[in-house]
Design an enzyme around this catalytic site. Structure first.
Site, mmCIF file in Angstrom:
data_model
loop_
_atom_site.group_PDB
_atom_site.id
_atom_site.type_symbol
_atom_site.label_atom_id
_atom_site.label_comp_id
_atom_site.label_asym_id
_atom_site.label_seq_id
_atom_site.Cartn_x
_atom_site.Cartn_y
_atom_site.Cartn_z
ATOM 1 C CB CYS A 132 35.501 96.727 43.400
ATOM 2 S SG CYS A 132 34.299 95.451 42.953
ATOM 3 C CB CYS A 135 34.941 95.861 39.880
ATOM 4 S SG CYS A 135 33.543 96.100 40.980
ATOM 5 C CG ASP A 136 38.625 97.237 39.044
ATOM 6 O OD1 ASP A 136 37.860 97.293 38.061
ATOM 7 O OD2 ASP A 136 38.674 98.134 39.910
#
Length: 301
Positions: A132, A135-136
């Protein structure tokens, strides 16, 4: 008979359970993993959930479950295998032979990231291997990353990461990309994105965390992070032939979670939608629980 049987105890399922319980409904959450909290547990760090500046995915999942338990939500460990419609609801058959009867079902089984299945991928998951970028990606500011894949997600990830990272490699096993031609055009304009086609990752290397990838032709590329974007696998085997699925196998459901089958709702990553994040899963769960409660109120009449 249950009012609502929720399949899956990820963010969508637990959110649905909380809203169902607060509506004074008889709710049960069925989860195949012991004390499972869904895919969120795999996220090394979550810093985009409103009100919580920084927390591990495992800890956030635990907080969701603790909230549900505090409200008295009950859990059942087992994997739902068959959904049988009845005149007054559903019979749900589990892998251990148990059959539960319920007036409504909220299906939140999620979707699993498709893996490369190469050496180093599992070992460095959360230590440089991510599924992701949204997300990261922020953790790789001014670093070098690689995106693996050729669809829209991979192309979007590469563009997104190019705004953060010093350099991004976009690696695809074929010569042609499946994603948007316009997005690919924008990618080719970025000086810090290097496109590598007709290439497959053979392994991911590292020392405690990722430090590179090795392609099948033997080429070694030094990177700090690897973002795998080779697709998702919706966990919809149990409802095939029961509800309508889209061409990718996701459950066709609107924002309320209503599906083609009366009394069966879908929420979270298993539902057809563009954006799959913890915040949208939580929203889906709430919407589905409210829709199920409304369905039950009409059902009672």
């Amino acid at each position: 008979m249950l009012d609502i049987l929720i399949i899956g105890s990820g963010p969508a399922g637990l959110s649905a359970a909380i809203y169902g319980k607060r509506a004074n409904l008889n709710v049960l959450v069925a989860e195949k993993e012991y004390l499972g909290t869904g895919q969120i547990a795999e996220s090394g760090l979550v810093d985009n959930y409103l009100g919580i500046a920084e927390i591990t995915g495992y800890e956030l999942g635990e907080k969701f479950r603790e909230h549900a338990e505090k409200l008295g939500v009950e859990f059942y460990e087992g994997e739902a295998r068959q959904f049988e419609p009845q005149t007054d609801g559903w019979k749900v058959h589990f892998d251990n032979g148990t059959v539960l009867e319920t007036k409504t079902v909220i299906y939140c089984a999620g979707a699993a990231h498709r893996h490369l299945d190469v050496p180093g991928e599992t070992e460095y998951s959360g230590k440089g291997v991510s599924y992701c970028a949204l997300c990261d990606g922020a953790f790789y500011k001014d670093k070098v990353t690689a995106v693996i894949g050729g669809g829209n997600t991979a192309l979007d990830d590469a563009l997104y990461l190019s705004e953060i990272c010093k350099k991004v490699y976009l690696i695809h096993r074929r010569s042609e990309f499946r994603g948007s031609a316009k997005t690919l055009e924008n990618i080719r304009k970025r000086d810090n994105i290097e496109v590598i086609t007709d290439a497959q990752v053979a392994s991911i290397s590292g020392e405690q965390k990722v430090n590179g990838i090795i392609l099948k032709d033997g080429q070694k590329i030094a990177v700090d992070g690897v973002f795998v974007a080779v697709g998702m696998i919706p966990q919809t085997k149990g409802v095939e032939g029961v509800v309508s699925l889209d061409e990718s196998g996701y459950i066709a459901a609107d924002e309320t979670g209503k599906t083609s089958a009366a009394g069966l709702f879908a929420a979270g990553d298993v539902r057809t939608k563009k954006f799959r994040q913890v915040v949208t899963a939580v929203s889906d769960g709430a919407n589905a629980a409210v829709a199920a409660a409304e369905y039950l109120s009409h059902f009672a009449k």
